[in-house]
Scaffold this motif. Sequence first.
Motif, PDB file in Angstrom:
ATOM      1  N   UNK A  36      64.046 -86.322 -13.161  1.00 22.84           N
ATOM      2  CA  UNK A  36      64.916 -87.409 -12.523  1.00 22.84           C
ATOM      3  C   UNK A  36      64.784 -87.690 -11.093  1.00 22.84           C
ATOM      4  N   UNK A  37      64.662 -89.058 -10.755  1.00 21.79           N
ATOM      5  CA  UNK A  37      64.335 -89.155  -9.179  1.00 21.79           C
ATOM      6  C   UNK A  37      65.193 -88.607  -8.275  1.00 21.79           C
ATOM      7  N   UNK A  38      64.795 -87.992  -7.168  1.00 24.98           N
ATOM      8  CA  UNK A  38      65.587 -87.607  -6.273  1.00 24.98           C
ATOM      9  C   UNK A  38      66.106 -86.081  -6.392  1.00 24.98           C
ATOM     10  N   UNK A  39      66.032 -85.552  -7.518  1.00 28.58           N
ATOM     11  CA  UNK A  39      66.654 -84.102  -7.751  1.00 28.58           C
ATOM     12  C   UNK A  39      65.800 -83.264  -7.032  1.00 28.58           C
ATOM     13  N   UNK A  40      64.528 -83.209  -7.147  1.00 27.21           N
ATOM     14  CA  UNK A  40      63.704 -82.423  -6.622  1.00 27.21           C
ATOM     15  C   UNK A  40      63.842 -82.029  -5.170  1.00 27.21           C
ATOM     16  N   UNK A  41      63.569 -83.368  -4.609  1.00 30.48           N
ATOM     17  CA  UNK A  41      63.826 -83.489  -3.046  1.00 30.48           C
ATOM     18  C   UNK A  41      65.309 -82.847  -2.698  1.00 30.48           C
ATOM     19  N   UNK A  42      66.296 -83.284  -3.301  1.00 28.93           N
ATOM     20  CA  UNK A  42      67.569 -82.817  -2.899  1.00 28.93           C
ATOM     21  C   UNK A  42      67.758 -81.234  -2.817  1.00 28.93           C
ATOM     22  N   UNK A  43      67.083 -80.652  -4.341  1.00 28.61           N
ATOM     23  CA  UNK A  43      66.863 -79.084  -4.048  1.00 28.61           C
ATOM     24  C   UNK A  43      66.184 -78.605  -3.058  1.00 28.61           C
ATOM     25  N   UNK A  44      65.142 -79.224  -2.546  1.00 29.62           N
ATOM     26  CA  UNK A  44      64.663 -78.527  -1.380  1.00 29.62           C
ATOM     27  C   UNK A  44      65.530 -78.625  -0.034  1.00 29.62           C
ATOM     28  N   UNK A  45      66.210 -79.704  -0.226  1.00 27.25           N
ATOM     29  CA  UNK A  45      67.105 -79.766   1.136  1.00 27.25           C
ATOM     30  C   UNK A  45      68.241 -78.719   0.963  1.00 27.25           C
ATOM     31  N   UNK A  46      68.642 -78.310  -0.181  1.00 25.82           N
ATOM     32  CA  UNK A  46      69.643 -77.298  -0.585  1.00 25.82           C
ATOM     33  C   UNK A  46      69.275 -76.239  -0.181  1.00 25.82           C
ATOM     34  N   UNK A  47      67.977 -75.860  -0.601  1.00 25.51           N
ATOM     35  CA  UNK A  47      67.644 -74.350  -0.250  1.00 25.51           C
ATOM     36  C   UNK A  47      67.332 -74.091   1.176  1.00 25.51           C
ATOM     37  N   UNK A  48      66.946 -75.062   1.923  1.00 29.67           N
ATOM     38  CA  UNK A  48      66.959 -74.890   3.442  1.00 29.67           C
ATOM     39  C   UNK A  48      68.493 -74.710   3.987  1.00 29.67           C
ATOM     40  N   UNK A  49      69.443 -75.650   3.477  1.00 25.31           N
ATOM     41  CA  UNK A  49      70.753 -75.458   3.872  1.00 25.31           C
ATOM     42  C   UNK A  49      71.467 -74.051   3.782  1.00 25.31           C
ATOM     43  N   UNK A  50      70.935 -73.838   2.376  1.00 19.12           N
ATOM     44  CA  UNK A  50      71.682 -72.638   1.909  1.00 19.12           C
ATOM     45  C   UNK A  50      70.871 -71.157   2.800  1.00 19.12           C
ATOM     46  N   UNK A  51      69.725 -71.407   2.860  1.00 12.76           N
ATOM     47  CA  UNK A  51      69.316 -70.379   4.091  1.00 12.76           C
ATOM     48  C   UNK A  51      69.724 -70.182   5.298  1.00 12.76           C
ATOM     49  N   UNK A  52      70.238 -71.249   5.883  1.00 13.48           N
ATOM     50  CA  UNK A  52      70.763 -71.335   7.150  1.00 13.48           C
ATOM     51  C   UNK A  52      72.239 -70.826   7.019  1.00 13.48           C
ATOM     52  N   UNK A  53      73.111 -71.392   6.150  1.00 14.45           N
ATOM     53  CA  UNK A  53      74.570 -71.343   5.894  1.00 14.45           C
ATOM     54  C   UNK A  53      74.564 -69.599   5.782  1.00 14.45           C
ATOM     55  N   UNK A  54      73.670 -68.975   4.773  1.00 14.11           N
ATOM     56  CA  UNK A  54      73.740 -67.541   4.460  1.00 14.11           C
ATOM     57  C   UNK A  54      73.612 -66.714   5.642  1.00 14.11           C
ATOM     58  N   UNK A  55      72.480 -67.323   6.353  1.00 17.25           N
ATOM     59  CA  UNK A  55      72.076 -66.525   7.565  1.00 17.25           C
ATOM     60  C   UNK A  55      73.333 -66.337   8.447  1.00 17.25           C
ATOM     61  N   UNK A  56      74.007 -67.488   8.671  1.00 13.40           N
ATOM     62  CA  UNK A  56      75.166 -67.594   9.518  1.00 13.40           C
ATOM     63  C   UNK A  56      76.280 -66.816   9.167  1.00 13.40           C
TER      64      UNK A  56
END
Length: 215
Positions: A36-56
Amino acid sequence: LTGPPGTGKTLMAKAAANYTNSVFLAASGSQFVQMYAGVGANRVRQIFKQARTTAEREKKSSAIIFIDEIDVLGAKRGKNASHMEYDQTLNELLTQIDGIRSEHPVQVLVVGATNRSDLLDPALLRPGRFDRVVQVDLPDKSGRLHILKIHAANKPLSADVDLEAIASETTGFSGAHLESLLNEAAISALRDGRDLINSHDLSEAIAKVMLGEKT
């Protein structure tokens, strides 16, 4: 990290996260590839966001994202003529690694692992992105001995077992092979109803790991 399967690339990334007191997130390349278009790119964004929020949340200043089998996600662009989704996902990863938004207090290090570095897109390997390619090769004799000692620590070995001799006999074995070798020897001793693993169990296990099950 590039090298044959079973050499401990994932373990090295986990050790790096522990050593630097960083948040550790692991994913595999196939998690980002979607029809599905856009799902993979969104998952990449999510993992970077998750890394930052978890670290905070854990009050840490750094995070390590480990992507196993990165050749699935980072294969050369332009080969998937009928499927631009792969390229879009890789583009998103390249953008995130570039650090366009560099003002965030949490530092993110991305570690990839593959045994097919020849398939990776050149843009992924340029300086500033994956600019360090670390070769994780099969262990030498002293490395094999060290790995055998780690996996033998919780196994009852008889006095006739010489781990140094086994390290000499197992040329070309990866860390995963050596772990399997000791597990097979333990199973062999258990089948015979013995409390200790002897050298015969280990030589049988070497043959089994190299040649497979008896038929």
